[in-house]
Structures are given as structure tokens and as C-alpha cells.
Design a protein around this motif. Structure first.
Motif, mmCIF file in Angstrom:
data_model
loop_
_atom_site.group_PDB
_atom_site.id
_atom_site.type_symbol
_atom_site.label_atom_id
_atom_site.label_comp_id
_atom_site.label_asym_id
_atom_site.label_seq_id
_atom_site.Cartn_x
_atom_site.Cartn_y
_atom_site.Cartn_z
ATOM 1 N N TRP A 171 36.533 39.149 39.129
ATOM 2 C CA TRP A 171 36.347 37.813 39.697
ATOM 3 C C TRP A 171 35.598 37.844 41.025
ATOM 4 N N GLN A 172 35.253 39.048 41.496
ATOM 5 C CA GLN A 172 34.537 39.220 42.762
ATOM 6 C C GLN A 172 35.275 38.533 43.918
ATOM 7 N N THR A 173 36.562 38.922 44.068
ATOM 8 C CA THR A 173 37.392 38.352 45.120
ATOM 9 C C THR A 173 38.257 39.469 45.702
ATOM 10 N N ASN A 174 39.270 39.113 46.511
ATOM 11 C CA ASN A 174 40.184 40.097 47.083
ATOM 12 C C ASN A 174 41.615 39.801 46.627
ATOM 13 N N ALA A 175 42.588 40.536 47.201
ATOM 14 C CA ALA A 175 43.983 40.371 46.793
ATOM 15 C C ALA A 175 44.475 38.959 47.066
ATOM 16 N N ALA A 176 44.035 38.377 48.183
ATOM 17 C CA ALA A 176 44.441 37.009 48.505
ATOM 18 C C ALA A 176 43.921 36.029 47.448
ATOM 19 N N VAL A 228 43.287 36.692 44.218
ATOM 20 C CA VAL A 228 44.101 36.842 43.006
ATOM 21 C C VAL A 228 45.465 36.187 43.190
ATOM 22 N N SER A 229 46.028 36.299 44.401
ATOM 23 C CA SER A 229 47.317 35.686 44.689
ATOM 24 C C SER A 229 47.248 34.165 44.559
ATOM 25 N N VAL A 230 46.122 33.593 44.959
ATOM 26 C CA VAL A 230 45.944 32.140 44.808
ATOM 27 C C VAL A 230 45.897 31.762 43.323
ATOM 28 N N VAL A 231 45.227 32.584 42.511
ATOM 29 C CA VAL A 231 45.204 32.329 41.066
ATOM 30 C C VAL A 231 46.613 32.431 40.493
ATOM 31 N N ILE A 232 47.382 33.414 40.956
ATOM 32 C CA ILE A 232 48.763 33.549 40.493
ATOM 33 C C ILE A 232 49.564 32.300 40.819
ATOM 34 N N SER A 233 49.261 31.662 41.949
ATOM 35 C CA SER A 233 49.983 30.450 42.333
ATOM 36 C C SER A 233 49.744 29.304 41.356
ATOM 37 N N SER A 234 48.644 29.376 40.593
ATOM 38 C CA SER A 234 48.351 28.295 39.640
ATOM 39 C C SER A 234 49.403 28.216 38.544
ATOM 40 N N THR A 273 36.991 35.668 31.478
ATOM 41 C CA THR A 273 36.327 34.861 32.493
ATOM 42 C C THR A 273 35.966 35.728 33.690
ATOM 43 N N HIS A 274 34.839 35.390 34.326
ATOM 44 C CA HIS A 274 34.407 36.095 35.529
ATOM 45 C C HIS A 274 34.329 35.130 36.705
ATOM 46 N N ASN A 275 34.917 33.962 36.535
ATOM 47 C CA ASN A 275 34.890 32.920 37.557
ATOM 48 C C ASN A 275 36.315 32.638 37.996
ATOM 49 N N ILE A 276 36.560 32.703 39.293
ATOM 50 C CA ILE A 276 37.919 32.541 39.796
ATOM 51 C C ILE A 276 38.454 31.129 39.571
ATOM 52 N N LEU A 277 37.567 30.131 39.547
ATOM 53 C CA LEU A 277 38.012 28.761 39.299
ATOM 54 C C LEU A 277 38.469 28.592 37.850
ATOM 55 N N VAL A 278 37.732 29.190 36.923
ATOM 56 C CA VAL A 278 38.143 29.136 35.510
ATOM 57 C C VAL A 278 39.444 29.921 35.321
#
Length: 406
Positions: free
Chosen positions: A37-42, A44-50, A92-97
């Protein structure tokens, strides 16, 4: 006595084995998902919150509707949503998706909870607490197996997505099995309507649930979910970055943690048939969680973390959330779906808000996350004491009223 719903119960429990995997799939594959997703641990943590947001969005309404329309449709739809999540996240390779797929997973959890907990209480009316606590055994089994599966994939240098596909395959096969199973009749409006009118000369003694009790159980649902959710998401990172374990050794802490929860389920299941005993276990387990977390924070060494990972799993993830729900549902005997919705709505708020807090804390120190969990556990112990006191007061009230009712 033979119970005609044993096969149905088995299928319902298997759903929660997969759910146990689903809860920690993203956290254990965090480094791979960061790259994808080209992001950091924070991030991924936001995605987990979904997952928490999706769960909260429909949980209360699904609980109410399951009382009206039955349990099966919600369970099947929850399984379909989980399949969508497992297959979607790895493609998916998009953090929003990815966030959207996490939202779908939260909805899946809500529908499973709204249909499963009431179904088990209706299938086993003489031991609803035992039936609910066994759910935790299968959640723990999933959380025990997943780190071993991921360790095997890392050793074999295979794609991380196989862990998602294995969970999806189990869910799909179990869905085919459940379509052939019989579900117990739900105790919604028809039960209330079918109940004969009480004799005016001898009104039945009802177990009331005041606003204070409702609020305390709801808040306990939030705190209990927070305590074990933080451990399940961050124990491996704590072992790696604070204690100094290797990646493969740190994720095995979750297996130690789930061994503790499985042992607790085996001990707790036969003990929760009586309300007084169930209340005592609620207080004991929350106290043990607080002491264990405090010890880990004060002495973050390898041996202490390994030993107390087991203790924390025993006390915070061995069925204490299900015990709280069973006690709350006893206050709503003809609206178990509604009680489940209220209680787990509080838990879903935790799974939404806590990752946002820990995303900030992780930028400073992983150790701060464990201290935060210790504070939450302390609040949980105080709440358990308050709930126990209120329950004792209610029991005394019923003892005084019963002779008058006769």
C-alpha cells in the motif's frame, strides 16, 4: 440429552475460528501490507481501524433485526462479507480501497455477532454462558494457528497472501456446510406474544435493568474489548521492538497468548452455569489482566513477556468479553439480539477509536501502547467491581420481593 443443533453450533464456532484469524491478519502481515500500500505502520493501523467503524455502523440495527427476522440470514451475509474482505485486501494496492474492504470486514463481524450469539443462547438455553464462552475458544484457536501459518510461509518464502486465502477457503467450505444446517427458532416478538398474561394477584418477579446497569455493561463492553484488542494487535510488535525478539519469535508470542486463552475457556466453560459464579469470574479475570499488563510494562524482559503473555491471554482473551455479554443478556431475556447489539456496539467503538490512538502512540514508543492498555485494564477492574456490587444489590432485592409475590 441429545441436542439437534450440535452440527449448527459447530458451523457457527468454525466461523469464529476464521474470525480469530481475520482480527490479526493485517497486523501480522503489517510489513508486507506497508510495501503493497506504500504506507507505514501508522497507515496500516488506520486501515485496521476501519473494521471497528464497519462493525459499529450496523451492529445495533443488525441485532434488533435478527430478533425480528431470524438469525440465519445475518450469519450467511456476514460470511459473504468476510470472503469479500479476504479476497479484496490482497488484491488492492490503494490504501483507500483497503480501508473500504476493512469496513466490509467490520460489517461481517457485526452480522456474525448479531446472528451467532443469540442462536447459541437459544440452542442451549440451559447453558448460554458456556455456549458463548466456547466462541472464544475458536477465536483463540484461529489466533493460535495464524502465527504458525505465517511463520511457515516466511520459512518457505511464499507470498503473504496465502494466509488470507486459507482463511477464505475455510469460510467458504463452512458456508456450504451451514446452508444445510437447522437453526433454532428465534425468541423475538413471537415469544413475548405467546407468553400468557401474568396473574394480577401474583405478578412475576422481573430482573430489571436500570439505566445505570445498562451504562455500566455497555462501558465494560468497550473496556474489555480494548484490553484484549490492544494485545492482539501490538503484542508481536512489543516483543520485537521493546523486548528485542526476532520477528518470527515475536509473532509466536501470540501463540503463547492464545494458549492461555484456550486454557481459560476450558476452565471457564463448566463454571459459568450460575450467575453468581460468572460474576466472580468477571471480577477475577479483569484483576488478573491488570496485574499481568502492569508486570510486563515494569519488567519488559524475554522471560517475563513470554510468561505473562500466557497470563494475559488467560485473563483478557479467555472469554471475559463473552461473560460480560451473557450477564447483560440475562437482563434482556426476550431481546438477546438487541442486548448483543448494544454490548458489541461499545466493543466496535473500541476497535475504531483505539487504532487511531495507538497510531499516534506508536510514532513515539511501542511501550506507551502497553502502558495505555494497563490503564484501560485498571478501569475494567473497577467497572467489574461496580457491576458485581450492583448485581448483589439486585439479588438482595429479589430475595425480599419473592415472598411478597408468593
Amino acid at each position: 440429552m441429545k441436542n439437534t443443533y450440535l452440527s449448527t453450533a459447530l458451523g457457527l464456532y468454525l466461523n469464529y475460528l476464521v474470525h480469530g484469524m481475520g482480527v490479526i491478519l493485517m497486523s501480522l502481515n503489517m510489513s508486507s501490507l506497508e510495501l503493497q500500500w506504500q504506507t507505514n505502520a501508522a497507515g496500516v493501523s488506520v486501515v485496521i481501524s476501519s473494521l471497528g467503524i464497519g462493525r459499529l455502523s450496523v451492529l445495533f440495527f443488525s441485532g434488533v433485526l435478527s430478533d425480528k427476522f431470524g438469525r440465519r440470514p445475518f450469519i450467511i451475509f456476514g460470511m459473504i462479507c468476510y470472503l469479500t474482505f479476504f479476497l479484496g485486501i490482497i488484491n488492492t494496492h490503494n490504501i483507500l480501497v483497503a480501508y473500504a474492504f476493512g469496513f466490509v470486514a467490520g460489517i461481517a463481524n457485526s452480522f456474525l455477532d448479531a446472528g451467532t450469539y443469540p442462536s447459541l443462547m437459544e440452542a442451549f438455553p440451559r447453558a448460554p454462558g458456556t455456549a458463548n464462552v466456547l466462541i472464544k475458544a475458536f477465536i483463540s484457536a484461529g489466533q493460535f494457528l495464524l502465527p504458525l501459518i505465517i511463520s511457515l510461509l516466511v520459512w518457505a518464502e511464499l507470498w503473504f497472501g496465502w494466509s488470507f486465502l486459507i482463511a477464505a477457503a475455510i469460510m467458504l467450505l463452512n458456508g456450504v456446510f451451514l446452508l444445510r444446517c437447522t437453526f433454532p427458532p428465534h425468541q423475538g416478538r413471537q415469544v413475548t406474544a405467546a407468553r400468557p398474561a401474568p396473574d394480577c394477584a401474583a405478578p412475576p418477579v422481573k430482573h430489571r435493568c436500570s439505566v445505570i446497569d445498562l451504562a455500566s455493561y455497555t462501558l465494560y463492553g468497550y473496556v474489555a474489548m480494548t484490553t484484549f484488542y490492544l494485545i492482539s494487535q501490538w503484542l508481536a510488535q512489543y516483543g520485537q521492538f521493546v523486548v528485542g525478539l526476532s520477528y518470527t519469535a515475536s509473532i509466536k508470542l501470540l501463540s503463547v497468548y492464545t494458549c492461555g486463552s484456550l486454557l481459560c475457556v476450558l476452565i471457564t466453560a463448566p463454571l459459568v452455569r450460575k450467575t453468581a459464579r460468572t460474576m466472580a469470574l468477571l471480577i477475577l479475570y479483569t484483576f488478573m489482566s491488570f496485574v499481568a499488563l502492569l508486570t510486563v510494562c515494569l519488567h519488559p524482559s524475554v522471560y517475563v513477556v513470554v510468561i505473562f503473555s500466557f497470563v494475559i491471554g488467560f485473563s483478557s482473551a479467555g472469554g471475559v468479553v463473552q461473560i460480560g455479554l451473557t450477564l447483560m443478556a440475562a437482563r434482556f431475556p426476550h431481546a438477546k439480539g438487541k442486548a448483543t447489539g448494544i454490548y458489541y456496539s461499545a466493543g466496535s467503538i473500541a476497535t475504531f477509536t483505539i487504532p487511531l490512538i495507538t497510531a499516534r502512540l506508536s510514532e513515539h514508543s511501542i511501550a506507551d501502547i502497553m502502558w495505555f492498555d494497563t490503564a484501560i485494564a485498571a478501569v475494567g477492574f473497577l467497572l467489574a467491581l461496580f457491576i458485581g456490587l450492583r448485581s448483589r444489590m439486585e439479588s438482595r432485592r429479589l430475595v425480599h420481593i419473592s415472598p411478597l409475590a408468593e
